[in-house]
Each structure stands twice: as C-alpha cells, then as structure tokens.
Design a protein around this motif. Sequence first.
Motif, PDB file in Angstrom:
ATOM      1  N   SER A 267       0.839  -1.196   0.000  1.00  0.00           N
ATOM      2  CA  SER A 267       0.000   0.000   0.000  1.00  0.00           C
ATOM      3  C   SER A 267       0.876   1.250   0.000  1.00  0.00           C
ATOM      4  O   SER A 267       1.989   1.234   0.529  1.00  0.00           O
ATOM      5  CB  SER A 267      -0.910   0.017   1.237  1.00  0.00           C
ATOM      6  N   PRO A 268       0.389   2.355  -0.583  1.00  0.00           N
ATOM      7  CA  PRO A 268       1.162   3.598  -0.559  1.00  0.00           C
ATOM      8  C   PRO A 268       1.125   4.292   0.793  1.00  0.00           C
ATOM      9  O   PRO A 268       1.969   5.137   1.100  1.00  0.00           O
ATOM     10  CB  PRO A 268       0.485   4.446  -1.641  1.00  0.00           C
ATOM     11  N   GLY A 269       0.133   3.954   1.596  1.00  0.00           N
ATOM     12  CA  GLY A 269      -0.024   4.490   2.943  1.00  0.00           C
ATOM     13  C   GLY A 269      -0.889   3.528   3.734  1.00  0.00           C
ATOM     14  O   GLY A 269      -1.194   2.435   3.253  1.00  0.00           O
ATOM     15  N   TRP A 270      -1.302   3.930   4.925  1.00  0.00           N
ATOM     16  CA  TRP A 270      -2.120   3.001   5.686  1.00  0.00           C
ATOM     17  C   TRP A 270      -3.065   3.745   6.628  1.00  0.00           C
ATOM     18  O   TRP A 270      -2.825   4.878   7.024  1.00  0.00           O
ATOM     19  CB  TRP A 270      -1.273   2.018   6.477  1.00  0.00           C
ATOM     20  N   THR A 271      -4.169   3.069   6.932  1.00  0.00           N
ATOM     21  CA  THR A 271      -5.095   3.467   7.984  1.00  0.00           C
ATOM     22  C   THR A 271      -5.307   2.240   8.854  1.00  0.00           C
ATOM     23  O   THR A 271      -4.929   1.115   8.489  1.00  0.00           O
ATOM     24  CB  THR A 271      -6.446   3.916   7.414  1.00  0.00           C
ATOM     25  N   ASP A 272      -5.920   2.412   9.999  1.00  0.00           N
ATOM     26  CA  ASP A 272      -6.197   1.255  10.850  1.00  0.00           C
ATOM     27  C   ASP A 272      -7.069   0.236  10.123  1.00  0.00           C
ATOM     28  O   ASP A 272      -6.831  -0.976  10.208  1.00  0.00           O
ATOM     29  CB  ASP A 272      -6.888   1.698  12.142  1.00  0.00           C
ATOM     30  N   ALA A 273      -8.090   0.722   9.404  1.00  0.00           N
ATOM     31  CA  ALA A 273      -8.989  -0.197   8.697  1.00  0.00           C
ATOM     32  C   ALA A 273      -8.241  -0.971   7.615  1.00  0.00           C
ATOM     33  O   ALA A 273      -8.436  -2.184   7.457  1.00  0.00           O
ATOM     34  CB  ALA A 273     -10.160   0.574   8.095  1.00  0.00           C
ATOM     35  N   LEU A 274      -7.400  -0.284   6.847  1.00  0.00           N
ATOM     36  CA  LEU A 274      -6.647  -0.962   5.789  1.00  0.00           C
ATOM     37  C   LEU A 274      -5.659  -1.945   6.379  1.00  0.00           C
ATOM     38  O   LEU A 274      -5.517  -3.074   5.881  1.00  0.00           O
ATOM     39  CB  LEU A 274      -5.927   0.070   4.922  1.00  0.00           C
ATOM     40  N   LEU A 275      -4.975  -1.546   7.441  1.00  0.00           N
ATOM     41  CA  LEU A 275      -4.022  -2.448   8.082  1.00  0.00           C
ATOM     42  C   LEU A 275      -4.719  -3.706   8.582  1.00  0.00           C
ATOM     43  O   LEU A 275      -4.217  -4.825   8.406  1.00  0.00           O
ATOM     44  CB  LEU A 275      -3.317  -1.731   9.237  1.00  0.00           C
ATOM     45  N   ASP A 276      -5.882  -3.542   9.205  1.00  0.00           N
ATOM     46  CA  ASP A 276      -6.627  -4.703   9.697  1.00  0.00           C
ATOM     47  C   ASP A 276      -7.026  -5.618   8.547  1.00  0.00           C
ATOM     48  O   ASP A 276      -6.950  -6.854   8.662  1.00  0.00           O
ATOM     49  CB  ASP A 276      -7.877  -4.249  10.456  1.00  0.00           C
ATOM     50  N   ALA A 277      -7.462  -5.043   7.431  1.00  0.00           N
ATOM     51  CA  ALA A 277      -7.876  -5.859   6.281  1.00  0.00           C
ATOM     52  C   ALA A 277      -6.695  -6.629   5.713  1.00  0.00           C
ATOM     53  O   ALA A 277      -6.817  -7.820   5.375  1.00  0.00           O
ATOM     54  CB  ALA A 277      -8.495  -4.968   5.210  1.00  0.00           C
ATOM     55  N   MET A 278      -5.549  -5.979   5.585  1.00  0.00           N
ATOM     56  CA  MET A 278      -4.370  -6.672   5.063  1.00  0.00           C
ATOM     57  C   MET A 278      -3.941  -7.788   6.016  1.00  0.00           C
ATOM     58  O   MET A 278      -3.627  -8.905   5.585  1.00  0.00           O
ATOM     59  CB  MET A 278      -3.236  -5.674   4.834  1.00  0.00           C
ATOM     60  N   ARG A 279      -3.950  -7.502   7.293  1.00  0.00           N
ATOM     61  CA  ARG A 279      -3.557  -8.522   8.269  1.00  0.00           C
ATOM     62  C   ARG A 279      -4.532  -9.697   8.262  1.00  0.00           C
ATOM     63  O   ARG A 279      -4.120 -10.858   8.301  1.00  0.00           O
ATOM     64  CB  ARG A 279      -3.460  -7.888   9.651  1.00  0.00           C
ATOM     65  N   ASP A 280      -5.818  -9.394   8.191  1.00  0.00           N
ATOM     66  CA  ASP A 280      -6.834 -10.454   8.217  1.00  0.00           C
ATOM     67  C   ASP A 280      -6.808 -11.315   6.958  1.00  0.00           C
ATOM     68  O   ASP A 280      -7.292 -12.454   6.970  1.00  0.00           O
ATOM     69  CB  ASP A 280      -8.229  -9.839   8.379  1.00  0.00           C
ATOM     70  N   SER A 281      -6.260 -10.807   5.867  1.00  0.00           N
ATOM     71  CA  SER A 281      -6.241 -11.556   4.610  1.00  0.00           C
ATOM     72  C   SER A 281      -5.332 -12.775   4.676  1.00  0.00           C
ATOM     73  O   SER A 281      -5.484 -13.720   3.894  1.00  0.00           O
ATOM     74  CB  SER A 281      -5.777 -10.649   3.466  1.00  0.00           C
ATOM     75  N   GLY A 282      -4.354 -12.752   5.571  1.00  0.00           N
ATOM     76  CA  GLY A 282      -3.380 -13.834   5.634  1.00  0.00           C
ATOM     77  C   GLY A 282      -2.289 -13.729   4.592  1.00  0.00           C
ATOM     78  O   GLY A 282      -1.409 -14.591   4.529  1.00  0.00           O
ATOM     79  N   VAL A 283      -2.325 -12.677   3.777  1.00  0.00           N
ATOM     80  CA  VAL A 283      -1.314 -12.459   2.745  1.00  0.00           C
ATOM     81  C   VAL A 283      -0.266 -11.495   3.294  1.00  0.00           C
ATOM     82  O   VAL A 283      -0.633 -10.464   3.869  1.00  0.00           O
ATOM     83  CB  VAL A 283      -1.951 -11.878   1.467  1.00  0.00           C
ATOM     84  N   PRO A 284       1.022 -11.782   3.144  1.00  0.00           N
ATOM     85  CA  PRO A 284       2.041 -10.844   3.608  1.00  0.00           C
ATOM     86  C   PRO A 284       1.849  -9.462   2.993  1.00  0.00           C
ATOM     87  O   PRO A 284       1.428  -9.334   1.844  1.00  0.00           O
ATOM     88  CB  PRO A 284       3.354 -11.484   3.144  1.00  0.00           C
ATOM     89  N   PHE A 285       2.171  -8.415   3.754  1.00  0.00           N
ATOM     90  CA  PHE A 285       1.884  -7.055   3.286  1.00  0.00           C
ATOM     91  C   PHE A 285       2.972  -6.075   3.714  1.00  0.00           C
ATOM     92  O   PHE A 285       3.702  -6.291   4.680  1.00  0.00           O
ATOM     93  CB  PHE A 285       0.528  -6.585   3.828  1.00  0.00           C
ATOM     94  N   LEU A 286       3.049  -4.983   2.941  1.00  0.00           N
ATOM     95  CA  LEU A 286       3.931  -3.858   3.252  1.00  0.00           C
ATOM     96  C   LEU A 286       3.088  -2.588   3.260  1.00  0.00           C
ATOM     97  O   LEU A 286       2.713  -2.081   2.199  1.00  0.00           O
ATOM     98  CB  LEU A 286       5.031  -3.706   2.194  1.00  0.00           C
ATOM     99  N   PRO A 287       2.781  -2.041   4.433  1.00  0.00           N
ATOM    100  CA  PRO A 287       2.071  -0.766   4.481  1.00  0.00           C
ATOM    101  C   PRO A 287       3.036   0.385   4.219  1.00  0.00           C
ATOM    102  O   PRO A 287       4.201   0.340   4.607  1.00  0.00           O
ATOM    103  CB  PRO A 287       1.522  -0.722   5.906  1.00  0.00           C
ATOM    104  N   GLY A 288       2.547   1.426   3.550  1.00  0.00           N
ATOM    105  CA  GLY A 288       3.407   2.538   3.184  1.00  0.00           C
ATOM    106  C   GLY A 288       3.516   3.585   4.277  1.00  0.00           C
ATOM    107  O   GLY A 288       2.554   3.884   4.989  1.00  0.00           O
TER     108      GLY A 288
END
Length: 222
Positions: A89-110
């Motif tokens: 992601s280019p940036g992050w919010t709490d909602a976006l971070l939670d969605a990425m974490r809940d997906s089970g897919v590794p992620f890089l928040p911006g």
Amino acid sequence: MTSVLDLAPAAPVVPVVVIEDAADAVPLARALVAGGLRAIEVTLRTPAALGAIRAVADEVPEAVVGAGTVVSAACVAAAAGAGARFLVSPGWTDALLDAMRDSGVPFLPGVSTASEVVALLERGVKDMKFFPAEAAGGVPYLRSLAGPLPQARFCPTGGISLASAASYLSLPNVPCVGGTWMLPADALATRDWKRVESLAREAAALARRDRRPGPVLRDRSR
C-alpha cells in the motif's frame, strides 16, 4: 505471519508494474524472471491489473507476484482472490491495516514519516514501504531513521533509478527497493521483452554487487 521481505526472492529489486493489457502480463513476467527479478508488484491502477495478477500466478509459477496500490479492504480481497502473494500500500489506515492482516497475505504498508513508522511498530509491524522515497527524503532520511528505529525495515519506492538504487541498498534498514527503470515505456509499448530482460538482469546484478549484509530474502513457496 511471513513478511513480504522474507517472501521475496534473493535479488532485492522489485519491479513495480503498471499493466494496461492483461495479455502482456505473462510475457512481461517471464522476461523479468529470466533477468533475475522474480518478485513482481503489479499495481492496481488499471482495469487489467487483477487479470494480470491472476495470469502470472497461474502461468509463471517461478514468479512471486503481488499487488501494489492497495488502498482499501475491497482491494485487499480482490488482490488476494486473484492470487497475489503479497500486498503493498502507498499508505495506511487502521482499517486498511486490519484488512491486510486479516487476509493472511504478507503485506507492506506505506509510510513517509517517523510518526507513521512508530505507529506501525506499535501495531507489531516492522516491515514497511517507504513512499514516495525520493520526495520524502530518500537515502538521508532512511539513514536517519536507522538510529532511533533500527527494528524497522523498508522497501523504498518512488523515483528510484539504477543510479540511486545502490545507495539505498547500502543502508542497514533497506533489504530491497522497488522501481520502474527496468520497464521503460517505449519497451512496453513495443513489447520488447528482450530489452526488459536485459534491464532486469542489470538490476539484479546491481543488487548482488551492492547489497550489504542483512536479512536474507527467501522464497518460502518451495
């Protein structure tokens, strides 16, 4: 959860790809892989992006394909459903971070500020995208963060070139960089996959030559 920086292959240069025609995705991915760049970020900026991710995931198993420009929970679900193996992601919010974490897919928040880095560390996230890298302070800024926040690791993206990549990769908190210099517009327009492969090979060689000791990036799919 496995980190994106641990999932990516050994050469720490991640091509950031904008796909206009999903039919180009497979030959483009094969050219990048042949050049030594197996981690490929396909940005969700065009209608063709999800189809491109799905095609690469299905037909180029040696590639580690992920989704970039992930900006909402809907993007997370769509990218994961298409077979993305990491999210950026280019940036992050709490909602976006939670969605990425809940997906089970590794992620890089911006992130682009120290406060954003500290906020992510409070949430247990140590691996981040630094964006837009050059506009946000570049190498000097990341070097300054390494002292007070040594636990944070970054994949800087945005304005990085072949000439500047080595300076980023020399930093102890930078295991990889993202860039587009191996994907010139004229080569993509003419589908000059040999040229893309050659530029990818040049980028991969730079990574091997200039990388300093640090976390080993591994492809854990095998």
